[in-house]
Structure formats: C-alpha cells, structure tokens
Design a protein around this motif. Structure first.
Motif, PDB file in Angstrom:
ATOM      1  N   LYS A  30       0.826  -1.211   0.000  1.00 33.84           N
ATOM      2  CA  LYS A  30       0.000   0.000   0.000  1.00 33.84           C
ATOM      3  C   LYS A  30       0.858   1.257   0.000  1.00 33.84           C
ATOM      4  CE  LYS A  30      -4.267   1.769   1.908  1.00 33.84           C
ATOM      5  NZ  LYS A  30      -5.462   1.441   2.679  1.00 33.84           N
ATOM      6  N   ARG A  31       1.998   1.203   0.659  1.00 30.68           N
ATOM      7  CA  ARG A  31       2.898   2.348   0.700  1.00 30.68           C
ATOM      8  C   ARG A  31       3.844   2.395  -0.504  1.00 30.68           C
ATOM      9  NH1 ARG A  31      -0.516   4.160   3.550  1.00 30.68           N
ATOM     10  NH2 ARG A  31      -0.312   4.571   5.775  1.00 30.68           N
ATOM     11  N   ILE A  73       2.146   3.896   9.351  1.00 28.49           N
ATOM     12  CA  ILE A  73       0.854   3.243   9.544  1.00 28.49           C
ATOM     13  C   ILE A  73       0.107   3.964  10.667  1.00 28.49           C
ATOM     14  CG2 ILE A  73      -0.273   1.073  10.172  1.00 28.49           C
ATOM     15  CD1 ILE A  73       2.190  -0.371   9.053  1.00 28.49           C
ATOM     16  N   PRO A  74      -1.174   4.274  10.503  1.00 29.01           N
ATOM     17  CA  PRO A  74      -1.933   4.933  11.570  1.00 29.01           C
ATOM     18  C   PRO A  74      -1.872   4.129  12.872  1.00 29.01           C
ATOM     19  CG  PRO A  74      -3.195   4.892   9.526  1.00 29.01           C
ATOM     20  CD  PRO A  74      -1.995   4.029   9.297  1.00 29.01           C
ATOM     21  N   ARG A 189      -8.275  10.682   1.574  1.00 27.60           N
ATOM     22  CA  ARG A 189      -6.971  10.505   2.218  1.00 27.60           C
ATOM     23  C   ARG A 189      -7.086   9.571   3.416  1.00 27.60           C
ATOM     24  NH1 ARG A 189      -4.354  16.126   3.629  1.00 27.60           N
ATOM     25  NH2 ARG A 189      -2.940  14.681   4.688  1.00 27.60           N
ATOM     26  N   GLU A 190      -8.166   9.732   4.198  1.00 25.81           N
ATOM     27  CA  GLU A 190      -8.383   8.849   5.335  1.00 25.81           C
ATOM     28  C   GLU A 190      -8.580   7.410   4.865  1.00 25.81           C
ATOM     29  OE1 GLU A 190      -8.092   9.481   8.445  1.00 25.81           O
ATOM     30  OE2 GLU A 190      -7.967  11.674   8.390  1.00 25.81           O
ATOM     31  N   ALA A 191      -9.338   7.235   3.774  1.00 24.74           N
ATOM     32  CA  ALA A 191      -9.589   5.893   3.254  1.00 24.74           C
ATOM     33  C   ALA A 191      -8.297   5.236   2.792  1.00 24.74           C
ATOM     34  CB  ALA A 191     -10.599   5.961   2.101  1.00 24.74           C
ATOM     35  N   MET A 192      -7.396   6.015   2.207  1.00 31.86           N
ATOM     36  CA  MET A 192      -6.118   5.472   1.750  1.00 31.86           C
ATOM     37  C   MET A 192      -5.228   5.070   2.905  1.00 31.86           C
ATOM     38  SD  MET A 192      -5.262   8.021  -1.455  1.00 31.86           S
ATOM     39  CE  MET A 192      -3.678   7.226  -1.777  1.00 31.86           C
ATOM     40  N   LEU A 196      -7.739  -2.834   6.017  1.00 30.29           N
ATOM     41  CA  LEU A 196      -8.836  -3.577   5.411  1.00 30.29           C
ATOM     42  C   LEU A 196     -10.152  -3.280   6.131  1.00 30.29           C
ATOM     43  CD1 LEU A 196      -6.921  -6.937   5.030  1.00 30.29           C
ATOM     44  CD2 LEU A 196      -7.626  -5.460   3.167  1.00 30.29           C
ATOM     45  N   GLY A 197     -11.254  -3.371   5.391  1.00 28.24           N
ATOM     46  CA  GLY A 197     -12.559  -3.086   5.978  1.00 28.24           C
ATOM     47  C   GLY A 197     -12.682  -1.643   6.398  1.00 28.24           C
ATOM     48  N   SER A 198     -12.167  -0.728   5.584  1.00 27.24           N
ATOM     49  CA  SER A 198     -12.048   0.685   5.922  1.00 27.24           C
ATOM     50  C   SER A 198     -13.395   1.353   6.167  1.00 27.24           C
ATOM     51  CB  SER A 198     -11.315   1.407   4.794  1.00 27.24           C
ATOM     52  OG  SER A 198     -11.430   2.795   4.929  1.00 27.24           O
ATOM     53  N   GLU A 199     -13.544   1.958   7.358  1.00 32.72           N
ATOM     54  CA  GLU A 199     -14.740   2.746   7.654  1.00 32.72           C
ATOM     55  C   GLU A 199     -14.757   4.013   6.810  1.00 32.72           C
ATOM     56  OE1 GLU A 199     -16.089   2.498  12.116  1.00 32.72           O
ATOM     57  OE2 GLU A 199     -13.918   2.737  12.044  1.00 32.72           O
ATOM     58  N   ALA A 200     -13.578   4.582   6.566  1.00 27.19           N
ATOM     59  CA  ALA A 200     -13.495   5.793   5.757  1.00 27.19           C
ATOM     60  C   ALA A 200     -13.937   5.519   4.324  1.00 27.19           C
ATOM     61  CB  ALA A 200     -12.079   6.351   5.780  1.00 27.19           C
ATOM     62  N   ALA A 201     -13.565   4.354   3.783  1.00 27.57           N
ATOM     63  CA  ALA A 201     -13.981   4.008   2.421  1.00 27.57           C
ATOM     64  C   ALA A 201     -15.499   3.845   2.354  1.00 27.57           C
ATOM     65  CB  ALA A 201     -13.285   2.730   1.973  1.00 27.57           C
ATOM     66  N   SER A 202     -16.083   3.270   3.404  1.00 30.51           N
ATOM     67  CA  SER A 202     -17.550   3.130   3.437  1.00 30.51           C
ATOM     68  C   SER A 202     -18.229   4.488   3.488  1.00 30.51           C
ATOM     69  CB  SER A 202     -17.964   2.300   4.660  1.00 30.51           C
ATOM     70  OG  SER A 202     -17.454   0.986   4.574  1.00 30.51           O
TER      71      SER A 202
END
Length: 284
Positions: A30-31, A73-74, A189-192, A196-202
C-alpha cells in the motif's frame, strides 16, 4: 476458515489480518515500498523482511512498532498489526471524556473559546462531530433553520454528510461543487490510510451516493483559484458570508483517540463576514 482469506472478522465485526505476514505485505504494498527500500529505511535486513512476509520468522514487539513507524501506519492500524503478531496493543484508545484525557479536553475547550467570534469544530477522523464552540453552534442553527434554544446534537452528527446533503448546508453553498471536491479529497486521504474493511472508504461511498455528488468526484482545480485558499461562499436570507477553513491535529504518538482528532477553524475571508460574526457574538 478458507486459507485463501487474508483477513478474519473480529468480535466487533471489523476485519483484521489473519497473521502478521499478511499485514506486513499489505502495508508495504500500500505504501509502494519494495523489500529493499523497507530494509534500507528500517535497518532490518531484506532477508529477514522476506522471512517475515513468508511467515518463516516472527517479529519482536519492538520490530512491529519500528515497521509501523517506517511505513507511516496509523496508530489504530499499528495496534491491529501487533494483535496479528500475537502482542497486546501499544496505543491506548479511550474517550475524550475519560479522566486521563482531561488535560486534552481542557486544551481543546480553550482553543475553541479563543477562536470566537468565529466558528470552530472538533471532529474525529471520520468527521463525526465531537465539540463545537458557540459561534459554530449559532452558524449551524442558522443554516439548518433550527430554533436558537435547540442544542446541537453531539452524537451521530457527521459534518461531511451535513455539509453535502442537498437538504443540509449544501443548499446555501454557492460554490458547493468546489467545497465538495475538497471534502471528498480529505475523506479519500483517510480511506487510503485505513486498513482492510475501511470505515473511511464506506463513508466515502455514502457521500458519493448523495444526489449529484458523484459528478463532482474530482481533484480541486488549484490552477483556477485567484485566492491561496478555498472560500466557502454562503448565502441565506439575504446574508452573504465568505469563509475559509484550516485544519489542525493534536499530534501524539500515544493515544489513538487524540491522534485522530481534527480541529477545523473557520476564518472570515472579507470584512463583511467578520463584521457579521462579531455582531452576532455581541448579540448572543
């Protein structure tokens, strides 16, 4: 469980990595890091990184933390990596109302108060409302036609949804498409950054599904701007306001909750807007 599934559901229903090897490969890819680059920046041999990703070696707790820092990584996801490697989370995740965070809460209260007579909000990483100063509450009531004595709810209010809903603030934003592009860029940016199972992407999917929003999913046109910031052009009841915002974070390497807070401060972009907020503050 099917061995091809790289993640497993947790007790809360979110998705976590099945093992550390999968987690490390996921974040390195991912990075955009090669094993060689990760080796160079972490000081861990490329051979050992290869063994970690194949599952032939298991990391120490300190190594997991070092890799989390190098891969940026967050904090929330570093805890997930630690759990995948068999270790307890390193970063606390509490609530702003917890006694341990009283000093942080006091600092936020101070910043919001000092920003008056202009609006300021505190939101979490998904832009759920956490705190608001009196001018922000006044502005929201005015924009949403709420009675002056109606308290602004703190639970379940998502600022992005409030801004972009056609029945919300958006109906009073003259340049809502430009504002929309900026807001979507923030949550993207938050989604990126999420795992996995990103709340930001949802959340991003929810926002794009709002009427006409999908048509504006583009990067802001920076070249077309005469100003070095994006103004929010509001018009309601014959009142024209021009604002712009800045976003700050409470950076800390220890607490997930505090690390994910965002402080959004609104500033007047012209004298008329500044005067309107000063007059409403004086009359409050």
């Amino acid at each position: 469980m099917d061995q091809q599934d790289p993640v497993r559901p947790s007790a809360r229903g979110s998705r976590h990595f099945a093992d550390f090897a999968t987690a490390l490969r996921y974040w390195r890819d991912k990075r955009g890091y090669t094993q060689l680059r990760l080796s160079s920046e972490s000081g861990i041999s490329q051979r050992h990184i290869s063994f970690l990703e194949s599952g032939r070696s298991q990391p120490s707790r300190e190594m997991v933390l070092k890799l989390g820092i190098v891969l940026d990584i967050p904090l929330r996801e570093r805890n997930v990596m630690l759990l995948a490697a068999g270790y307890a989370p390193a970063y606390r995740e509490g609530r702003l109302s917890d006694p341990e965070l009283a000093a942080v809460k006091q600092a936020l209260d101070f910043m919001l108060t000092q920003h008056a007579p202009y609006p300021a909000l505190v939101v979490d990483r998904l832009w759920n409302l956490v705190m608001a100063n009196a001018p922000a509450t006044m502005m929201m009531r005015w924009l949403l036609d709420m009675p002056n004595d109606t308290p602004l709810p703190r639970e379940g209010v998502n600022v992005l949804k409030l801004m972009l809903d056609p029945n919300g603030v958006r109906q009073h934003l003259l340049n809502w498409k430009d504002v929309c592009a900026d807001l979507l860029h923030w949550i993207q940016r938050e989604a990126m950054s999420d795992g996995l199972g990103s709340e930001a992407a949802s959340l991003l999917d929810e926002l794009i599904a709002l009427p006409e929003i999908g048509e504006t999913t583009r990067l802001p046109n920076l070249d077309a701007r005469a100003l070095p910031f994006l103004p929010m052009q509001i018009r309601k009841d014959g009142v024209a306001l021009n604002l712009f915002t800045s976003i700050a974070t409470m950076g800390t390497p220890h607490d997930v909750t505090v690390h994910e807070l965002r402080i959004e401060s609104f500033f007047p972009a012209d004298d008329g807007t500044a005067r309107w907020f000063r007059e409403h503050a004086a009359g409050a």
